[in-house]
Write a protein that holds these residues in place. Structure first.
Motif, mmCIF file in Angstrom:
data_model
loop_
_atom_site.group_PDB
_atom_site.id
_atom_site.type_symbol
_atom_site.label_atom_id
_atom_site.label_comp_id
_atom_site.label_asym_id
_atom_site.label_seq_id
_atom_site.Cartn_x
_atom_site.Cartn_y
_atom_site.Cartn_z
ATOM 1 N N THR A 12 0.869 -1.175 0.000
ATOM 2 C CA THR A 12 0.000 0.000 0.000
ATOM 3 C C THR A 12 0.907 1.227 0.000
ATOM 4 O O THR A 12 2.086 1.112 -0.372
ATOM 5 N N GLN A 13 0.370 2.377 0.392
ATOM 6 C CA GLN A 13 1.198 3.571 0.440
ATOM 7 C C GLN A 13 0.870 4.366 1.688
ATOM 8 O O GLN A 13 -0.251 4.317 2.187
ATOM 9 N N TRP A 15 1.936 8.272 3.868
ATOM 10 C CA TRP A 15 2.569 9.590 3.763
ATOM 11 C C TRP A 15 3.596 9.702 4.864
ATOM 12 O O TRP A 15 3.302 9.415 6.020
ATOM 13 N N ARG A 21 4.750 10.703 -0.581
ATOM 14 C CA ARG A 21 4.148 9.391 -0.693
ATOM 15 C C ARG A 21 5.237 8.317 -0.674
ATOM 16 O O ARG A 21 6.203 8.401 -1.424
ATOM 17 N N MET B 1 -7.113 -8.561 -0.626
ATOM 18 C CA MET B 1 -5.991 -8.170 0.215
ATOM 19 C C MET B 1 -6.393 -8.245 1.681
ATOM 20 O O MET B 1 -7.558 -8.294 2.020
ATOM 21 N N SER B 2 -5.392 -8.260 2.493
ATOM 22 C CA SER B 2 -5.679 -8.523 3.904
ATOM 23 C C SER B 2 -6.289 -7.304 4.589
ATOM 24 O O SER B 2 -6.154 -6.167 4.146
ATOM 25 N N VAL B 4 -5.439 -5.992 7.401
ATOM 26 C CA VAL B 4 -4.443 -5.094 7.987
ATOM 27 C C VAL B 4 -3.975 -4.090 6.947
ATOM 28 O O VAL B 4 -3.808 -2.905 7.224
ATOM 29 N N VAL B 5 -3.774 -4.580 5.706
ATOM 30 C CA VAL B 5 -3.334 -3.680 4.645
ATOM 31 C C VAL B 5 -4.414 -2.631 4.375
ATOM 32 O O VAL B 5 -4.123 -1.438 4.238
ATOM 33 N N GLN B 7 -6.569 -1.547 6.468
ATOM 34 C CA GLN B 7 -6.623 -0.647 7.621
ATOM 35 C C GLN B 7 -5.535 0.419 7.525
ATOM 36 O O GLN B 7 -5.784 1.601 7.756
ATOM 37 N N ILE B 8 -4.313 -0.012 7.134
ATOM 38 C CA ILE B 8 -3.210 0.941 7.018
ATOM 39 C C ILE B 8 -3.477 1.908 5.870
ATOM 40 O O ILE B 8 -3.190 3.099 5.961
ATOM 41 N N THR B 9 -4.065 1.391 4.782
ATOM 42 C CA THR B 9 -4.419 2.275 3.669
ATOM 43 C C THR B 9 -5.435 3.306 4.131
ATOM 44 O O THR B 9 -5.314 4.503 3.825
ATOM 45 N N GLU B 11 -5.967 4.529 7.039
ATOM 46 C CA GLU B 11 -5.387 5.545 7.920
ATOM 47 C C GLU B 11 -4.766 6.693 7.131
ATOM 48 O O GLU B 11 -4.658 7.801 7.630
ATOM 49 N N ASN B 12 -4.333 6.384 5.912
ATOM 50 C CA ASN B 12 -3.645 7.393 5.117
ATOM 51 C C ASN B 12 -4.563 8.093 4.127
ATOM 52 O O ASN B 12 -4.098 8.817 3.251
ATOM 53 N N ALA B 55 -6.296 5.187 -2.451
ATOM 54 C CA ALA B 55 -5.092 5.897 -2.051
ATOM 55 C C ALA B 55 -4.365 6.501 -3.240
ATOM 56 O O ALA B 55 -3.608 7.457 -3.094
ATOM 57 N N ASN B 56 -4.600 5.957 -4.422
ATOM 58 C CA ASN B 56 -3.870 6.413 -5.607
ATOM 59 C C ASN B 56 -4.596 7.497 -6.381
ATOM 60 O O ASN B 56 -4.159 7.877 -7.456
ATOM 61 N N ASN B 77 -5.505 12.646 -1.666
ATOM 62 C CA ASN B 77 -5.374 12.441 -0.232
ATOM 63 C C ASN B 77 -4.097 13.044 0.356
ATOM 64 O O ASN B 77 -3.779 12.779 1.511
#
Lengths: 214, 115
Positions: A12-13, A15, A21, B1-2, B4-5, B7-9, B11-12, B55-56, B77
């Motif tokens: 993923t990405q 900041w 990024r 996808m999992s 956790v991934v 969730q982290i995405t 957050e951003n 995110a992209n 974002n």
């Protein structure tokens, strides 16, 4: 601990603090129970054997189950790997290690098995140029010449040829650790790591690159 | 996808994504760091494209600067984008206004959206 066994979860990405990024791979590290502590006196070298991925006792041999229960593990683990303990670090069988091992670590090496690509030609496998696709090209994806003439009269050893590609052990060195998240038991490393999502990887503190230059 | 991934995405991602449409004339306020000081720079232009998802996701803003066409691509974002103000909305019939690149002057105008 030198490193841990983990699972590649996906990419993923995020900041960073400057708003730039950063592409990251999320790796679940551990939980890895200590199965055996090897010592110089008893085993001739010192190491810590870590386990990963719990398995039903009925799916494993009695010897493996016995080895795990001797360490006081509730469920046997199917994968064992040895790591070196840090200087002065004391671990005993039954301890469980998680992502907090990587707290304060700037760079890691990630070892995994790359995605299998099957039997591939030289263009994909060795980045050969191939021949012209148009204007009557007769050597479209062929390797071209593989040697010289009567002297040396043979193909050099190790010459790039078509064959099986991928599905081999790959080490990616010096990947920056972007975040350590003990509550999720994951670490985020910058860039890609070998293997498919869900596959096993070994994450260890980088051998060569230790810290960011101040 | 999992999970956790995901969730982290999540957050951003921004919770308050700026609202604007293709063809809008916008003023984008960008945070710029100079040493340890931060200031806001405003980039004004027309939104000509919105690409990607999650995110992209990015948007492209085109303006004519000293007679030269300039395009900037911003991640939706990005924490560096303070705000996006809509000055004027236009009547457009497509999602990507790349045809504006080939037009100059009066031809490169967009009709204002009614109502």
């Amino acid at each position: 601990m030198e490193g841990l066994i983990g699972k590649k979860l996906g990419m993923t990405q995020v900041w960073d603090k400057d708003g730039v990024r950063v592409t990251v791979t999320v790796i679940e590290v551990g939980p890895c129970p200590v199965v055996q502590v090897k010592t110089d006196e008893k085993d001739g070298y010192s190491a810590v054997q870590l386990g990963w991925r719990t398995q039903k006792a009925s799916r494993m041999s009695k010897a493996e189950v016995g080895h795990c229960s001797k360490a006081g593990l509730e469920a046997p683990v199917s994968i064992l790997r040895e790591f070196k303990a840090d200087a002065g670090e004391e671990v005993k069988p039954g301890d469980v290690l998680t992502a907090s091992v990587f707290e304060g670590v700037d760079f890691v090496d990630v070892i995994g098995v790359s995605k299998g690509r099957g039997f591939q030609g030289v263009m994909k496998r060795w980045n050969f140029a191939g021949g012209p696709m148009t204007h009557g090209g007769h050597v479209k994806r062929r390797p071209g010449s593989i040697g010289m003439r009567q002297d040396p009269g043979s193909v050099e050893k190790g010459h790039p040829m078509p064959g099986h590609m991928g599905s081999r052990r790959v080490t990616k060195q010096n990947l920056a650790v972007v975040q350590v998240r003990p509550e999720l038991n994951v670490i985020l490393v910058k860039g890609a790591v070998p293997g498919a999502n869900g596959s096993m990887v070994v994450v260890r503190k980088a051998l060569k690159k230790k810290a960011v230059k101040a | 996808m999992s999970n956790v991934v995901d969730q982290i995405t999540a957050e951003n991602l921004k919770s308050d994504i700026p609202q604007f449409e293709i063809g809008d004339s916008v003023k984008v306020s960008i945070k710029i760091k100079e040493g340890d000081k931060e200031r806001i720079q405003v980039y004004a232009g027309t939104v000509i494209a919105r690409d990607g998802a999650g995110a992209n996701e990015t948007f492209t803003v085109r303006r004519i600067s000293f007679g030269v066409g300039v395009e900037k691509v911003f991640p939706v974002n990005s924490p560096y984008i303070e705000k996006v103000e809509v000055e004027r909305s236009s009547h457009v019939r497509r999602a990507k206004l790349y045809y504006l690149r080939d037009l100059r002057g009066k031809k490169a105008r967009l009709r204002e959206r009614q109502g």
